[in-house]
Design an enzyme around this catalytic site. Structure first.
Site, short mmCIF file in Angstrom:
data_model
loop_
_atom_site.label_atom_id
_atom_site.label_comp_id
_atom_site.label_asym_id
_atom_site.label_seq_id
_atom_site.Cartn_x
_atom_site.Cartn_y
_atom_site.Cartn_z
N MET A 30 36.63 38.30 40.56
CA MET A 30 35.37 39.02 40.41
C MET A 30 34.24 38.23 41.06
SD MET A 30 35.40 41.28 36.98
CE MET A 30 34.90 40.03 35.80
N HIS A 37 39.36 28.75 41.92
CA HIS A 37 39.86 29.84 42.77
C HIS A 37 40.48 29.30 44.06
CE1 HIS A 37 36.62 32.07 40.48
NE2 HIS A 37 37.65 32.87 40.29
N GLN A 61 36.24 46.87 32.58
CA GLN A 61 36.66 45.83 31.64
C GLN A 61 35.49 45.24 30.87
OE1 GLN A 61 38.29 43.43 34.99
NE2 GLN A 61 37.47 41.67 33.88
N LYS A 150 43.92 29.45 32.76
CA LYS A 150 42.78 29.43 31.82
C LYS A 150 42.68 30.79 31.13
CE LYS A 150 38.42 29.49 33.13
NZ LYS A 150 37.81 30.56 32.27
N PHE A 185 37.44 24.50 35.12
CA PHE A 185 36.52 25.19 36.03
C PHE A 185 36.34 26.63 35.58
CE2 PHE A 185 36.63 21.66 38.86
CZ PHE A 185 35.57 21.83 39.73
#
Length: 280
Positions: A30, A37, A61, A150, A185
């Site tokens: 997103m 990432h 969502q 995560k 992170f």
């Protein structure tokens, strides 16, 4: 790096790669990208011929429209970061490219895994996640798709969605990417004050101590009391700490109940909600 904003322009590129029997690694995001990432991008590049990253803030969502409006959008920085890390394609669709007018999330039956922890306070959230990831998988047709642990509950949801939709994609969970301090992170970390950033590694320290207690013979109830007490003496407000079976995500009472076990924590630093987990 090639950027696509429309599925009808992405599709011919995907068809060409498939015709050449090329493998495609895919990272759905997103945006508000960070080094976590990029660790997924690097893994994809090492394991596939081509790597595609999508950037799309998915409306279905979000339970709260204000959260959707506030979600950080850093597209120029995201594109720069992806280019530096050798991403081949970026898919940045509009809502209209993926959803028909007035289309909402598809309802899935995920059993228990969407009703506990994150699902208990965010009804419909995981239907929205599963809906958009399914749409993206059908558009990109990846060989492998990469997700950070995560968001472990989200990975379990996506694994189940792939089974239900009978999609031919290999879901690759990747270890949580942490700063040297141990802090996981997250795009939300940018909202932490300097003091909160200094304090935040305590969350992982508490989880790590919990694992050591298990190795020392402590059982679930004792460890939960320890973690709750540690948070009472920390700058953070604990929302929940759960020790669960990794498969069902149901809480366990004793470590003998499951072969693969994980502890999940959610805590607030001021108004910033931080999540983390650890394998026992």
């Amino acid at each position: 790096m090639v950027i696509f904003n429309e599925k009808e322009k992405l599709t011919p590129a995907i068809v060409e790669l498939k015709n050449q029997n090329k493998t495609i690694g895919f990272i759905p995001t997103m945006g508000a990208l960070h080094e976590g990432h990029m660790s997924l991008v690097k893994a994809s590049k090492a394991q596939n011929d081509y790597t595609i990253v999508s950037i799309f803030v998915n409306p279905t969502q979000f339970n709260n429209p204000e959260d959707l409006a506030k979600y950080p959008r850093t597209e120029e920085n995201d594109k720069e970061l992806l280019m530096k890390n050798g991403c081949d394609f970026v898919y940045m669709p509009t809502v209209h490219d993926l959803y028909a007018a007035n289309e909402g999330a598809k309802h899935y039956d995920f059993g228990t895994i969407d009703k506990v922890m994150e699902g208990s306070s965010r009804p419909g959230h995981f239907d929205g996640v599963a809906t958009i990831v399914c749409k993206l998988f059908k558009a990109v047709q990846p060989t492998k798709a990469y997700f950070g642990e995560k968001d472990f509950q989200q990975i379990r949801i996506i694994q189940e969605m792939v089974k239900q939709e009978n999609l031919d994609v290999d879901i690759v969970p990747m270890p949580i990417y942490r700063a040297d301090s141990g802090l996981a992170f997250s795009s939300r970390n940018a909202r932490l004050s300097h003091q909160q950033t200094t304090d935040a590694p305590q969350i992982y320290e508490i989880l790590s101590k919990a694992v050591e207690l298990k190795k020392g013979g402590k059982d679930v109830a004792e460890i939960k009391v320890f973690v709750e007490n540690e948070f009472k003496n920390s700058p953070f407000e604990l929302e929940y700490f759960e020790i669960t079976d990794e498969e069902t995500l149901l809480s366990i009472q004793h470590f003998s109940e499951a072969n693969h076990i994980r502890g999940f924590v959610v805590a607030y630093a001021g108004d910033v909600r931080l999540i983390d987990n650890i394998q026992f």
